[in-house]
Design an enzyme around this catalytic site. Structure first.
Site, PDB file in Angstrom:
ATOM      1  CE  LYS A  60     -23.289  33.843  -8.700  1.00 27.28           C
ATOM      2  NZ  LYS A  60     -22.342  33.119  -7.630  1.00 27.28           N
ATOM      3  CB  SER A 135     -22.035  35.762  -4.803  1.00 25.03           C
ATOM      4  OG  SER A 135     -21.539  34.707  -5.430  1.00 25.03           O
ATOM      5  CB  SER A 159     -21.821  31.804  -3.972  1.00 22.99           C
ATOM      6  OG  SER A 159     -21.120  32.834  -3.532  1.00 22.99           O
TER       7      SER A 159
END
Ligand code: GLN
Length: 465
Positions: A60, A135, A159
């Site tokens: 990420k 996210s 997330s």
């Protein structure tokens, strides 16, 4: 397979994902993959034992890497490359993994759909009109699309578990402090956890084992050994699973209820027991989270000031205030600005007691609820991960509260700092459903082992009616 072959395969798969328009990656390069693979093959040839030799892992883009930019999907960090690497990334490299790509996310990890990225939304791999969750949506989508067997995400409030559930992959959030936060761009420091996606529980467990364990560079990292799950147990005799009634409201999507009934059935079929329990403060988790997380974010994001990192804009007045106003006004997107404003408000004199201090107290009550059920002898809790399957893009972007409610079954765990995992548990109208197991503090290993046992019985692509 050599790491070189694995690198070529990963590059081809990433190219296919990009060509499909998933928009899951923000940065990757075949050259970088090849160079890493060559080094891994050399180390293996020299006899080094590499538990993740040649395994491509996507990262990420709020976790820093020294050989590629880290943007947090924000204009304010566009083009920024960190001079150092996150501990989790260093440990992956030490284990022989290939850092395959930096993945798209909601800006600064604030969101539940990956629509708040400054670089465009991520598409759900099964339905381009839908969101992958967020996210960590880019990491989830890449694993679901089969481009990589595992990926790193981050959790502040669900997330990884929430997008894992939407995309039909495994998502593990370790207990707070079991994986170093060093090099994870801070959002809510008392909540943030580097977390893992895997195609299977075993894949996720192997990555977690490589990245976890104490780190002198993170003062909140726990002095506990790396998370080392054993194999899936042959049966669950003696295991007590609690079903918290607050996670099964009357209006729960019937397909999700049926899917969870099946998981409970699998527990019983393996010799475990299932019982109803209560976590009475559950309904305060989302409001409490959306006070504490923005409060911490407003402090953490103060560092993006136009002086130290990335974007620098100076307003017409030419003074330092205009530097802050212009840089932050232009660099932060609307959701990040909303969080900074809410966070600053709840911390301000006169409102601190009414909001922030009260939220801290409720946080203790939420943690206490979990402590009580686990003290009663329940080993793990079983809940749905999300109240719905993947929703349509655009459906919730105008209504922040509707977006925040996507986190209703995930945020309490973060407030309590506990380990939790989401595993695929069937599909409804073709879209994945996730089942969540929540463990007591330091119960990461047991939770992963039980999840592996259940995965065999429930994760086959089965339509739930
Ligand atoms: N939906 C949560 C939020 O927007 C998720 C945050 C996270 O876990 N990074 O704050």
């Amino acid at each position: 397979m050599s790491a070189a072959d694995s690198a070529r395969e990963a590059a081809a798969a990433l190219e296919r994902c990009d060509a499909l328009g998933l928009n899951a990656t923000l940065h990757w390069s075949a050259e970088l993959l090849d160079a890493q693979a060559a080094a891994v093959d050399r180390r293996a040839a020299a006899g080094e034992v590499l538990p993740l030799a040649g395994v491509p892992v996507a990262i990420k883009d709020n976790i820093v890497t020294a050989d590629a930019p880290t943007t947090c999907a924000s204009r304010i960090l566009e083009g920024y490359t960190s001079p150092y690497e996150a501990t989790a990334v260093t440990r992956l490299r030490d284990a022989g993994a290939l850092i395959a790509a930096k993945t798209n996310l909601d800006e600064f990890a604030m969101g539940s759909s990956t629509e708040h990225s400054a670089f465009g939304r991520v598409q759900h791999p099964l339905d381009a009109a839908r969101v992958p969750g967020g996210s960590s949506g880019g990491s989830a989508a890449l694993v679901a699309a089969g481009a990589v067997p595992a990926a790193l995400g981050s959790e502040t409030g669900g997330s990884v578990r929430q997008p894992a559930s939407f995309c039909g992959v495994v998502g593990v959030k370790p207990g707070y402090g079991r994986v170093s936060r060093y090099g994870l761009v801070a959002f809510g420091s008392s909540l943030d956890c580097v977390s893992v996606f895997g195609r299977t529980v075993e894949d996720a467990g192997r990555v977690l084992r490589a990245i976890s364990g104490p780190d002198p560079l993170d003062s909140t990292s726990l002095a506990a050994p790396p998370i080392t799950p054993g194999p899936a147990p042959a049966d669950l005799r003696g295991v007590r699973i609690g079903l918290p009634r607050e996670y099964f409201p009357a209006d729960l999507d019937p397909a999700i209820r049926t899917a969870l009934d099946r998981v409970a059935g699998a527990v019983r079929a393996l010799g475990g027991t299932v019982e109803d329990v209560s976590l009475p403060h559950t309904r305060y988790a989302v409001p409490t989270y959306y006070i504490i997380a923005p409060a911490e974010a407003s402090a953490n994001l103060a560092r993006f000031d136009g002086v130290r990192y990335g974007l620098r804009r100076i307003g017409p007045e030419g003074d330092v205030r205009s530097l802050y106003r212009a840089t932050r006004g232009e660099g932060f997107g609307p959701e990040v600005r909303r969080r900074v404003l809410v966070g600053t408000y709840v911390l301000s004199a006169g409102y601190y007691d009414a909001y922030y201090r009260k939220a801290q107290r409720v946080r203790s009550l939420i943690a206490h609820d979990f402590a009580e059920v686990f003290a009663s002898g329940v080993d793990l809790l079983l809940t749905p991960t999300t109240p719905t399957t993947a929703f349509r893009a655009g459906e919730r972007t105008e209504d922040p509260v509707a977006m925040y409610l996507a986190d209703i079954f995930v945020s309490a765990v973060n407030l309590a700092g506990l380990p939790a995992i989401s595993i695929p548990a069937g599909r409804s109208a073709g879209l994945p459903i996730g089942a969540q197991l929540i463990a007591p503090a330091m119960g990461d290993e047991r939770m992963i082992e039980v999840a592996a046992a259940l995965e065999r019985m429930v994760s086959a692509v089965a339509e739930v009616r």
